[in-house]
Design an enzyme around this catalytic site. Structure first.
Site, PDB file in Angstrom:
ATOM      1  CG  ASP A   1      -0.230  -0.148   2.550  1.00 37.81           C
ATOM      2  OD1 ASP A   1       0.736  -0.847   2.644  1.00 37.81           O
ATOM      3  OD2 ASP A   1      -0.498   0.657   3.511  1.00 37.81           O
TER       4      ASP A   1
ATOM      5  CD  GLU B   1       4.261   0.634   6.906  1.00 36.36           C
ATOM      6  OE1 GLU B   1       4.961   1.009   7.428  1.00 36.36           O
ATOM      7  OE2 GLU B   1       3.587   1.777   5.862  1.00 36.36           O
TER       8      GLU B   1
END
Length: 488
Positions: free
Chosen positions: A79, A146
């Site tokens: 991400d 994350e």
């Protein structure tokens, strides 16, 4: 889109990064990218699987004759932070990132670039398809979410990974290698505050504070940059002299990005508007003066609005909320006494909102000491208890304890001297690398973290130095090959 990336070197890495730029991947929306990577793995004959959370692992057998080498895990997160300038419409769940080269750096147009951690992911994929590289057993671990919660690492399956060393590819400074990081937690404050109808003599205005640099709430927290929430709350406190009442507020979009913009809608008596406007103009100059050399584009405006809201906070609630926000913990709390030059404990007042009396705050507290995270969270709780708000702590994650005598670190330092010609700086970072969480689940893993030079992460000013990517790639290939040499 982004065809020009494939003209950069190293070409295999940039080809994969182009895929990442063209595939929307904000936190919580990584599914499309995971599917693309699984298809890629199948085309290359590589085994792959996911754990229950959705983290992806792609495996490649060792080069013949190197099966006995210690297995290497290449790790990054899929991400990216989704930040765009307010005047640039961009749907991070649908639109690709548009990149361009500027004087030796790669940038994105008006949005975050996603070099954090797209370049680490791209490098791991390029290693997997490198047929000239001699290597031991390889695993590429790609975690999810994350940037929003460390969710992928926190929910990573145990007894799933097989390697003995882990190379985290999520650092942002060439010439440095990281062996420790801060832990952290989100502090969330919420309340339903009392409202009252507008008075007949009240009018509505909007305050806007824009143009700040922003940045990463960990590695940039000590640089003296303006936080839009802190600054606009300060302005609102000054305007209480004109009997304002808050209608709504929004500042910041991510708890791990220093807020660049904040907006407040408020009511005040019509006969105070002119004086309030003069005060706002004066405060803009004060803030510009205080932040000269750091925030050259700070803009503070007050604009009349025609539509009148049905409700605003009552005078007491408005005053108490502004008072609490004005003294809420923020910024660097303490510098480390054991790691010189490193922030030990900090807090970012990341996201603040008010709508129809519903108040929400999310702050990210970081520290090398878990006890300090707990202490700041309790200060939030004690403060906001006074206005009847509820405080909770969530998404807590541990720090990564440094191991300066690690054999893996010694190997990296030797290779850095050979390939770069200098000794790498060994660092502890004031940011939430996933290594601390992974070490808790796989305590026998040796780990280091390194990467290319990325600046402005978590903001639309994010950029990566092209020459540092070449250096990063050379070091990564050399380290993977050197680790396989033990089995020769």
């Amino acid at each position: 889109m982004n065809e020009h990336l494939e003209q950069l070197t190293p070409q295999p890495l940039w080809r994969h990064f182009r895929t990442l730029c063209n595939t929307p991947r904000p936190s919580g929306h990584e599914a499309e990218l995971v599917a693309i990577l699984e298809q890629w793995a199948e085309r290359h004959g590589l085994a792959h699987d996911r754990d229950d959370f959705g983290n992806l692992c792609i495996r490649k057998p060792a080069t013949p004759g190197r099966e006995a080498a210690l297995g290497v895990i290449l790790q990054g997160h899929l991400d990216m932070v989704a930040q765009a300038n307010a005047d640039h419409p961009h749907d991070f769940t649908r639109d690709p990132i548009e990149t361009y080269v500027d004087d030796g750096w790669l940038r994105a147009r008006h949005t975050t670039l996603g070099a954090d951690n797209g370049l680490g992911v791209a490098a791991a994929l390029a290693i997997l398809e490198d047929e000239e590289l001699v290597h031991g057993p390889l695993e590429a671990l790609f975690t999810l979410e994350e940037e929003s919660s460390m969710g992928g690492a926190l929910h990573l399956a145990e007894n799933w990974l097989e390697g003995g060393v882990l190379l985290n590819l999520d650092s942002e400074d060439r010439g440095e290698v990281f062996i420790g990081c801060a832990g952290g937690a989100d502090v969330v404050v919420e309340a339903q505050l009392p409202t009252a109808k507008p008075n007949s003599d009240e009018v509505v205005v909007q305050l806007s504070l824009t143009g700040l640099v922003g940045g990463h709430s960990g590695i940039d927290i000590h640089r003296g940059r303006g936080n839009a929430n802190r600054l606009l709350i300060r302005v609102l406190r000054a305007l209480e002299a004109y009997d304002i009442r808050l209608v709504s507020y929004r500042g910041g979009t991510l708890r791990n990005a220093i807020p660049r913009e904040a907006f407040a809608t408020l009511m005040l008596p019509a006969d105070e508007v002119k004086a309030a406007q003069s005060r706002v103009a004066a405060l803009e100059q004060v803030l510009r003066g205080e932040l000269a050399g750091v925030e050259e584009n700070l803009t503070l405006t007050m604009t009349p609005l025609e539509a009148s809201p049905d409700q605003a906070l009552n005078a007491h609630a408005s005053h108490m909320l502004l008072a609490a926000l004005n003294v809420a913990p923020y910024g660097v709390e303490r510098m480390s006494s054991t790691v010189p030059g490193v922030v030990e404990t900090s807090n970012n007042l990341g996201v603040v909102s008010l709508d129809a009396g519903r108040f929400h705050l999310c702050a990210l507290v970081r520290s090398l000491r878990d006890s300090a995270v707990e202490a700041i969270a309790d200060r939030f709780r004690g403060l906001f208890d006074l206005i009847g708000a509820r405080t909770r702590v969530e998404n807590a994650y541990p720090g990564w304890t440094p191991a300066p005598d690690s054999a893996l670190l010694a190997r990296f330092r030797r290779l850095h001297r050979r390939h770069v010609g200098s000794e790498p700086a060994v660092k502890v970072i004031h940011a939430g690398l996933e290594c601390g969480i992974l070490a808790g689940k796989y305590p026998d893993l040796e780990m280091i973290s390194f990467g290319p030079s990325i600046r402005g992460a978590h903001s639309p000013d994010e950029r990566v130095e092209l020459s540092s990517v070449e250096e990063f790639w050379e070091l990564l290939r050399a380290l993977v090959e050197d680790l396989a040499s033990d089995a020769a």
